[in-house]
Design a protein around this motif. Structure first.
Motif, PDB file in Angstrom:
ATOM      1  N   ILE A   1       0.208   3.797   6.432  1.00  0.00           N
ATOM      2  CA  ILE A   1       1.487   3.214   6.034  1.00  0.00           C
ATOM      3  C   ILE A   1       1.366   2.545   4.663  1.00  0.00           C
ATOM      4  O   ILE A   1       2.265   2.647   3.817  1.00  0.00           O
ATOM      5  N   GLY A   2       0.246   1.867   4.423  1.00  0.00           N
ATOM      6  CA  GLY A   2       0.031   1.248   3.116  1.00  0.00           C
ATOM      7  C   GLY A   2      -0.021   2.280   2.002  1.00  0.00           C
ATOM      8  O   GLY A   2       0.493   2.057   0.897  1.00  0.00           O
ATOM      9  N   THR A   3      -0.633   3.428   2.291  1.00  0.00           N
ATOM     10  CA  THR A   3      -0.671   4.504   1.307  1.00  0.00           C
ATOM     11  C   THR A   3       0.730   5.035   1.029  1.00  0.00           C
ATOM     12  O   THR A   3       1.096   5.286  -0.131  1.00  0.00           O
ATOM     13  N   LEU A   4       1.542   5.212   2.077  1.00  0.00           N
ATOM     14  CA  LEU A   4       2.925   5.649   1.889  1.00  0.00           C
ATOM     15  C   LEU A   4       3.729   4.629   1.089  1.00  0.00           C
ATOM     16  O   LEU A   4       4.535   5.002   0.227  1.00  0.00           O
ATOM     17  N   ALA A   5       3.502   3.350   1.375  1.00  0.00           N
ATOM     18  CA  ALA A   5       4.208   2.313   0.624  1.00  0.00           C
ATOM     19  C   ALA A   5       3.826   2.359  -0.852  1.00  0.00           C
ATOM     20  O   ALA A   5       4.685   2.215  -1.729  1.00  0.00           O
ATOM     21  N   GLY A   6       2.546   2.571  -1.127  1.00  0.00           N
ATOM     22  CA  GLY A   6       2.116   2.692  -2.510  1.00  0.00           C
ATOM     23  C   GLY A   6       2.725   3.896  -3.208  1.00  0.00           C
ATOM     24  O   GLY A   6       3.136   3.824  -4.375  1.00  0.00           O
ATOM     25  N   LEU A   7       2.796   5.020  -2.492  1.00  0.00           N
ATOM     26  CA  LEU A   7       3.422   6.221  -3.054  1.00  0.00           C
ATOM     27  C   LEU A   7       4.897   5.983  -3.368  1.00  0.00           C
ATOM     28  O   LEU A   7       5.417   6.467  -4.383  1.00  0.00           O
ATOM     29  N   SER A   8       5.572   5.245  -2.512  1.00  0.00           N
ATOM     30  CA  SER A   8       7.017   5.054  -2.673  1.00  0.00           C
ATOM     31  C   SER A   8       7.377   4.238  -3.904  1.00  0.00           C
ATOM     32  O   SER A   8       8.505   4.325  -4.393  1.00  0.00           O
ATOM     33  N   VAL A   9       6.444   3.432  -4.388  1.00  0.00           N
ATOM     34  CA  VAL A   9       6.717   2.627  -5.588  1.00  0.00           C
ATOM     35  C   VAL A   9       5.813   3.017  -6.750  1.00  0.00           C
ATOM     36  O   VAL A   9       5.692   2.281  -7.728  1.00  0.00           O
ATOM     37  N   SER A  10       5.160   4.183  -6.627  1.00  0.00           N
ATOM     38  CA  SER A  10       4.379   4.776  -7.724  1.00  0.00           C
ATOM     39  C   SER A  10       3.280   3.846  -8.243  1.00  0.00           C
ATOM     40  O   SER A  10       3.213   3.556  -9.448  1.00  0.00           O
ATOM     41  N   VAL A  11       2.420   3.369  -7.354  1.00  0.00           N
ATOM     42  CA  VAL A  11       1.284   2.573  -7.806  1.00  0.00           C
ATOM     43  C   VAL A  11       0.248   3.489  -8.444  1.00  0.00           C
ATOM     44  O   VAL A  11       0.354   4.721  -8.370  1.00  0.00           O
ATOM     45  N   ARG A  12      -0.741   2.918  -9.054  1.00  0.00           N
ATOM     46  CA  ARG A  12      -1.797   3.711  -9.692  1.00  0.00           C
ATOM     47  C   ARG A  12      -2.455   4.646  -8.673  1.00  0.00           C
ATOM     48  O   ARG A  12      -2.674   4.279  -7.526  1.00  0.00           O
TER      49      ARG A  12
ATOM     50  N   PHE B   1      -2.595 -10.071  18.859  1.00  0.00           N
ATOM     51  CA  PHE B   1      -1.838 -11.290  19.129  1.00  0.00           C
ATOM     52  C   PHE B   1      -0.598 -11.033  19.977  1.00  0.00           C
ATOM     53  O   PHE B   1       0.069 -11.967  20.398  1.00  0.00           O
ATOM     54  N   PHE B   2      -0.290  -9.758  20.193  1.00  0.00           N
ATOM     55  CA  PHE B   2       0.800  -9.359  21.090  1.00  0.00           C
ATOM     56  C   PHE B   2       0.265  -8.283  22.036  1.00  0.00           C
ATOM     57  O   PHE B   2      -0.516  -7.429  21.632  1.00  0.00           O
ATOM     58  N   THR B   3       0.692  -8.336  23.284  1.00  0.00           N
ATOM     59  CA  THR B   3       0.287  -7.309  24.238  1.00  0.00           C
ATOM     60  C   THR B   3       0.858  -5.965  23.809  1.00  0.00           C
ATOM     61  O   THR B   3       2.022  -5.864  23.427  1.00  0.00           O
ATOM     62  N   PHE B   4       0.028  -4.938  23.880  1.00  0.00           N
ATOM     63  CA  PHE B   4       0.452  -3.619  23.412  1.00  0.00           C
ATOM     64  C   PHE B   4       1.565  -3.061  24.293  1.00  0.00           C
ATOM     65  O   PHE B   4       1.467  -3.038  25.518  1.00  0.00           O
ATOM     66  N   SER B   5       2.641  -2.603  23.651  1.00  0.00           N
ATOM     67  CA  SER B   5       3.757  -1.932  24.309  1.00  0.00           C
ATOM     68  C   SER B   5       4.501  -1.147  23.238  1.00  0.00           C
ATOM     69  O   SER B   5       4.170  -1.226  22.050  1.00  0.00           O
ATOM     70  N   TRP B   6       5.511  -0.384  23.630  1.00  0.00           N
ATOM     71  CA  TRP B   6       6.243   0.382  22.624  1.00  0.00           C
ATOM     72  C   TRP B   6       6.989  -0.550  21.673  1.00  0.00           C
ATOM     73  O   TRP B   6       7.136  -0.247  20.488  1.00  0.00           O
ATOM     74  N   ARG B   7       7.448  -1.700  22.179  1.00  0.00           N
ATOM     75  CA  ARG B   7       8.127  -2.658  21.303  1.00  0.00           C
ATOM     76  C   ARG B   7       7.163  -3.253  20.277  1.00  0.00           C
ATOM     77  O   ARG B   7       7.462  -3.296  19.079  1.00  0.00           O
ATOM     78  N   THR B   8       6.011  -3.712  20.747  1.00  0.00           N
ATOM     79  CA  THR B   8       5.064  -4.318  19.810  1.00  0.00           C
ATOM     80  C   THR B   8       4.439  -3.268  18.899  1.00  0.00           C
ATOM     81  O   THR B   8       4.012  -3.591  17.787  1.00  0.00           O
ATOM     82  N   HIS B   9       4.398  -2.009  19.344  1.00  0.00           N
ATOM     83  CA  HIS B   9       3.911  -0.941  18.469  1.00  0.00           C
ATOM     84  C   HIS B   9       4.858  -0.758  17.284  1.00  0.00           C
ATOM     85  O   HIS B   9       4.408  -0.648  16.133  1.00  0.00           O
ATOM     86  N   LEU B  10       6.151  -0.732  17.550  1.00  0.00           N
ATOM     87  CA  LEU B  10       7.127  -0.653  16.462  1.00  0.00           C
ATOM     88  C   LEU B  10       7.057  -1.901  15.584  1.00  0.00           C
ATOM     89  O   LEU B  10       7.212  -1.838  14.363  1.00  0.00           O
ATOM     90  N   PHE B  11       6.841  -3.025  16.231  1.00  0.00           N
ATOM     91  CA  PHE B  11       6.689  -4.293  15.514  1.00  0.00           C
ATOM     92  C   PHE B  11       5.474  -4.242  14.586  1.00  0.00           C
ATOM     93  O   PHE B  11       5.511  -4.750  13.462  1.00  0.00           O
ATOM     94  N   ALA B  12       4.393  -3.617  15.045  1.00  0.00           N
ATOM     95  CA  ALA B  12       3.182  -3.478  14.233  1.00  0.00           C
ATOM     96  C   ALA B  12       3.427  -2.576  13.020  1.00  0.00           C
ATOM     97  O   ALA B  12       2.911  -2.828  11.927  1.00  0.00           O
ATOM     98  N   ILE B  13       4.202  -1.511  13.218  1.00  0.00           N
ATOM     99  CA  ILE B  13       4.538  -0.630  12.094  1.00  0.00           C
ATOM    100  C   ILE B  13       5.339  -1.388  11.044  1.00  0.00           C
ATOM    101  O   ILE B  13       5.091  -1.265   9.836  1.00  0.00           O
ATOM    102  N   ALA B  14       6.297  -2.188  11.504  1.00  0.00           N
ATOM    103  CA  ALA B  14       7.074  -3.010  10.561  1.00  0.00           C
ATOM    104  C   ALA B  14       6.178  -3.997   9.833  1.00  0.00           C
ATOM    105  O   ALA B  14       6.331  -4.239   8.626  1.00  0.00           O
ATOM    106  N   SER B  15       5.213  -4.579  10.557  1.00  0.00           N
ATOM    107  CA  SER B  15       4.278  -5.515   9.937  1.00  0.00           C
ATOM    108  C   SER B  15       3.431  -4.829   8.884  1.00  0.00           C
ATOM    109  O   SER B  15       3.148  -5.408   7.822  1.00  0.00           O
ATOM    110  N   ALA B  16       3.018  -3.585   9.142  1.00  0.00           N
ATOM    111  CA  ALA B  16       2.220  -2.837   8.172  1.00  0.00           C
ATOM    112  C   ALA B  16       3.005  -2.573   6.898  1.00  0.00           C
ATOM    113  O   ALA B  16       2.489  -2.730   5.783  1.00  0.00           O
ATOM    114  N   PHE B  17       4.263  -2.173   7.038  1.00  0.00           N
ATOM    115  CA  PHE B  17       5.089  -1.930   5.863  1.00  0.00           C
ATOM    116  C   PHE B  17       5.294  -3.215   5.062  1.00  0.00           C
ATOM    117  O   PHE B  17       5.158  -3.229   3.831  1.00  0.00           O
ATOM    118  N   LEU B  18       5.617  -4.309   5.760  1.00  0.00           N
ATOM    119  CA  LEU B  18       5.856  -5.570   5.078  1.00  0.00           C
ATOM    120  C   LEU B  18       4.589  -6.069   4.385  1.00  0.00           C
ATOM    121  O   LEU B  18       4.635  -6.546   3.242  1.00  0.00           O
TER     122      LEU B  18
END
Length: 379
Positions: A255-266, A290-307
């Motif tokens: 996800i970090g790599t995709l975020a870098g691609l989206s804003v054209s980093v080096r 820090f959160f029990t794994f579930s589909w909700r916290t998995h989506l939450f983790a993806i949002a955390s990675a992007f942020l």
């Protein structure tokens, strides 16, 4: 007679497999049985276990065998870097023992990983080259300083049930680099290059193979490791502790790599994994630790990675104007923000800091708690 012989043959054939599974289960997770076994051992052996757990704590794991694998990876990368990291780890851990910090926290490696990270980054940014022995002095001082900061921040953050995390590391390394600068007579440093800086070459064609290699390198960059082999060994150490965390580490780095691609980093930031390590940390912290794994916290983790990834790009461009790195400020602040969020669904999955274990153990404990509450309300 034939049936009994077949059962005996099955039992014998399954014996080695069971032993292998037993060994794997013993070495996985937090290795609590091994910790109990080490309690009555001499102090040097106990200190070794504490330090190995501190090595693994850098990547949010709590497993001495994982720590040993990571040390091997650092030795393969650079013996000098391994020496610096070990010295920083020892100085911070011994400082915690001397000033009388909580013994359970010391034994869990909580007073060692910040010192190790500071030492590793001091070595990476040093312009004096490898085996510059004068660097050992500030490494020891910086490692001890992280313990004092950890001890001071812990009572404050405990009020909100928040971890100290790597706040001490981020603070000390930025202060050290700001104090010494690039032209210091004794401790010169390389300036940090912002991810948005213009590259020296003009071509814009992406190398897909290097881009894909940047994903596992993003996990290795948590230890300032930019080589593929040691990075894969570090990822294996995470897998030994928790498969759930290993999946989130790779996912967050991607996800970090995709975020870098989206804003054209080096391109160099993408290929080296520097665009991915904050995303990996942010994703792992939320996706089961820090959160029990579930589909909700998995989506939450993806949002955390992007942020975490976008915040890292912004902070790196800002601090890079004065030659300073953003380190892991983005992931640390993002994870803290996520832990402060209030919500009915999230609150039921939030794990108190004092009860945080491996994601698999967190999941089992949560299921038992839910089953207990369900049975208690049955009429």
């Amino acid at each position: 007679m034939w049936i009994s012989d077949k059962q005996e043959s099955t039992r014998r054939s399954s014996g080695p497999l069971r032993r292998v599974i037993g060994v794997l289960l013993y070495c996985a997770g937090e290795m609590t049985e091994f910790h109990s076994f080490m309690e009555d051992k001499p102090f040097p052996l106990k200190l070794l276990e504490w330090c190995l757990r501190g090595v693994a704590r850098v990547i949010l794991a709590n497993n001495p065998l994982s720590g040993a694998l990571i040390l091997v990876a650092l030795l393969l990368l650079s013996p000098w870097q391994a020496l610096l990291g070990t010295l920083g780890l020892l100085s911070s851990t011994l400082t915690a023992i001397i000033i009388g910090q909580d013994s359970a926290e010391v034994a869990g490696g909580l007073h060692g990983f910040n010192g190790m990270l500071v030492a590793l980054l001091m070595g990476v940014f040093s312009a004096a080259g490898d085996w510059y022995w004068w660097l050992l002095l500030p490494v020891c001082m910086a490692g001890a300083t992280t313990t004092f900061l950890f001890s001071g921040l812990a009572p404050l953050l405990d009020r909100w049930d928040l971890p100290v995390s790597v706040f001490p590391f981020n603070t000390v390394i930025v202060l050290y680099l700001a104090c010494t600068g690039t032209s210091n007579a004794y401790f010169p440093n390389h300036p940090a290059l912002p991810p948005g800086a213009v590259e020296s070459h003009n071509h814009t064609q992406l190398d897909i193979q290097q881009l894909l290699q940047g994903v596992p390198l993003g996990v290795g960059q948590i230890y300032a490791c930019g080589a593929l082999g040691p990075s894969l060994l570090i990822l294996g150490a995470v897998l030994l502790f928790s498969p759930i965390m290993a999946i989130h580490a790779v996912l967050g780095s991607g996800i970090g790599t995709l975020a870098g691609l989206s804003v054209s980093v080096r391109h160099g930031s993408l290929y080296s994994g520097l665009s991915g390590f904050n995303g990996a940390l942010g994703c792992m912290a939320v996706g089961g630790l820090f959160f029990t794994f579930s589909w909700r916290t998995h989506l939450f983790a993806i949002a955390s990675a992007f942020l975490s990834s976008y915040a890292d790009i912004a902070l790196s461009n800002l601090l890079g104007t004065v030659g300073l790195p953003a380190c892991s400020w983005a992931a640390t602040l993002t994870a803290t923000l996520m832990l402060l969020l209030k919500g009915q669904h999230l609150a039921s999955y939030r794990i108190p800091i004092g009860r945080v274990a491996s994601p698999e153990q967190n999941l089992r404990s949560h299921n038992h708690w839910v089953e207990g509450n369900t049975n208690s309300t049955d009429v």
